[in-house]
Design an enzyme around this catalytic site. Structure first.
Site, PDB file in Angstrom:
ATOM      1  CB  ILE A  10       7.817  -6.335  -8.918  1.00 33.83           C
ATOM      2  CG1 ILE A  10       8.866  -7.452  -8.961  1.00 33.83           C
ATOM      3  CG2 ILE A  10       7.762  -5.560 -10.247  1.00 33.83           C
ATOM      4  CD1 ILE A  10       8.512  -8.612  -9.853  1.00 33.83           C
ATOM      5  CB  THR A  11       9.998  -1.345  -9.642  1.00 34.53           C
ATOM      6  OG1 THR A  11       8.938  -0.540  -9.110  1.00 34.53           O
ATOM      7  CG2 THR A  11       9.584  -1.923 -10.986  1.00 34.53           C
ATOM      8  N   GLY A  86       2.954  -3.208  -3.118  1.00 38.98           N
ATOM      9  CA  GLY A  86       2.851  -1.870  -3.701  1.00 38.98           C
ATOM     10  C   GLY A  86       2.245  -0.880  -2.717  1.00 38.98           C
ATOM     11  CB  ALA A  87       2.520   0.957  -0.301  1.00 41.55           C
ATOM     12  CD  GLN A  88       3.803   7.931  -0.452  1.00 41.28           C
ATOM     13  OE1 GLN A  88       5.047   7.771  -0.458  1.00 41.28           O
ATOM     14  NE2 GLN A  88       3.165   8.369   0.617  1.00 41.28           N
ATOM     15  CE1 TYR A 100      -0.902   7.653  -6.757  1.00 45.86           C
ATOM     16  CE2 TYR A 100       0.886   7.749  -5.149  1.00 45.86           C
ATOM     17  CZ  TYR A 100       0.347   7.245  -6.313  1.00 45.86           C
ATOM     18  OH  TYR A 100       1.048   6.316  -7.052  1.00 45.86           O
ATOM     19  CB  THR A 131       3.729  -0.474   8.032  1.00 48.87           C
ATOM     20  OG1 THR A 131       4.630   0.460   8.625  1.00 48.87           O
ATOM     21  CG2 THR A 131       2.337   0.138   8.065  1.00 48.87           C
ATOM     22  CD  GLU A 133       5.287   4.949  10.698  1.00 52.31           C
ATOM     23  OE1 GLU A 133       4.472   5.750  11.192  1.00 52.31           O
ATOM     24  OE2 GLU A 133       6.519   5.045  10.874  1.00 52.31           O
ATOM     25  CE1 TYR A 157       2.852   3.111   3.838  1.00 55.01           C
ATOM     26  CE2 TYR A 157       3.728   3.188   6.073  1.00 55.01           C
ATOM     27  CZ  TYR A 157       3.580   2.531   4.873  1.00 55.01           C
ATOM     28  OH  TYR A 157       4.147   1.281   4.691  1.00 55.01           O
ATOM     29  CE  LYS A 161       1.335  -0.318   3.414  1.00 53.81           C
ATOM     30  NZ  LYS A 161       1.354  -1.530   2.578  1.00 53.81           N
TER      31      LYS A 161
END
Length: 352
Positions: A10-11, A86-88, A100, A131, A133, A157, A161
């Site tokens: 959410i941020t 949420g994700a890196q 990670y 995504t 990607e 990534y 995903k």
């Protein structure tokens, strides 16, 4: 009774816009944020109330790498809708922290779905942020990617995903979950992270307008991307969960431009004249002012990925038709909004 939505991430850019959108729709919005030594709520500070007085907006400490926190939060809220954003999500960084990235962006999705299954949240609708990607590579004469295109990711990534994408489909098929994937192509805004190329470019030109003498070091100028606006895309995310049946959708503009063209659009809006010289790693851009050439942009190999993706353009025909949505923003709107915001920020910082 008001609908309750839970947003992971959410941020972030999408999370903050989605929270605003859902609050305007009358939802009670819950968000999950990671515990850290510094506050990272700048994108949502304007909608966050003191937790003693909050009525429609709540934040909870949790983490996509921690199953217990997810089960605890979901058991308390029992949301009608979950948006797993949420994700890196930085592709370049995923090569540096692949484990990670996989834990958060891949297995994190499984943890949310398993929490739903464990708690028997059979009527909760689930949205998985996917995504472009996933695709990564063009074969033959493919001009754009749709829901049926071959998926060959070219980064940790993208691979993580791809796992999230398929585990969402599996839980939909195996357990009857209302679970959907939104395969979103690049989407930007003034809230885009500062390490992403579009924001890096608009921040550079904003500082240049304010008198900075810095150089912009950039990676692959020929990489073409399908760039939309995050505001459009979060509204589409909501629409995906309002359909009678769960499904997967490509969300894109259907147009792709290169990083070089994005820079040219910025210069066009700011009425700056630049000249490109050289090719490949030797390419440079000069600002032309009163007949003088000033170097402002250089290519730097360190900003290239170990595996480059030169072309990503989406085909949003299915989504725009089925969801009955017309995009509100184009690349010119996006560039203007990002530059105006960053110029305002640069001027504010200069006055400090």
């Amino acid at each position: 009774m008001k609908k309750k939505a839970l947003i992971t991430g959410i941020t972030g850019q999408d999370g903050s816009y989605l929270a605003e959108f859902l609050l305007q729709k009358g939802y009670v919005v819950h968000g999950i944020k990671r515990k850290s030594s510094t506050f990272n709520t700048s994108r949502i500070d304007h909608i966050y109330e003191d937790f003693h007085e909050a009525k429609n907006f709540f934040l909870h400490y949790g983490d996509l790498t921690d199953s217990n926190s997810l089960v605890n939060i979901l058991s308390k809220i029992r949301p009608h809708e979950i948006y797993n954003l949420g994700a890196q999500s930085h592709v370049g960084h995923s090569f540096e922290i692949p484990e990670y990235t996989s834990e958060v962006s891949g297995i994190g999705s499984l943890r949310v779905l398993e929490a739903m299954r464990f708690l028997k949240l059979k009527t909760t609708k689930y949205y998985q942020a996917s995504t472009s990607e996933l695709f990564g590579e063009t074969f033959g004469k493919i001009n754009s990617f749709n829901e049926n295109s071959l998926m060959v990711p070219k980064s940790p990534y993208g691979v993580s995903k791809l796992y999230s994408y398929w585990i969402t489909k599996i839980y939909r098929q195996a357990y009857g979950f209302y679970a959907c994937n939104g395969i979103l192509f690049n989407h930007e805004s003034p809230r885009r992270g500062e390490t992403f190329v579009t924001r890096k470019i608009t921040m550079f030109f904003a500082k240049k307008i304010c008198g900075s003498n810095e150089l912009l070091y950039i990676g692959n100028l020929d990489a073409k991307r399908d760039w939309g606006h995050a505001k459009d895309y979060v509204e589409i995310q909501w629409k995906i969960l309002q359909q009678k049946k769960p499904d997967d959708y490509v969300i894109a503009t259907g147009k792709a431009i290169s990083v070089r063209d994005f820079i040219n659009e910025c210069c066009k809006y700011l009425k700056l004249k630049i000249k490109w010289e050289g090719k490949g790693l030797n390419e440079k851009a000069y600002l032309i002012n009163k007949g003088k050439k000033n170097l402002i942009i250089k290519v730097d190999k360190k900003y290239y990925r170990p595996l480059e993706i030169d072309y990503l353009k989406g085909n949003p025909k299915k989504a725009l038709k089925k969801l009955k949505y017309k995009l509100k923003y184009n690349i010119k709107h996006l560039v203007k909004e990002m530059l105006d915001a960053d110029i305002g920020l640069a001027r504010k910082n200069k006055l400090k």
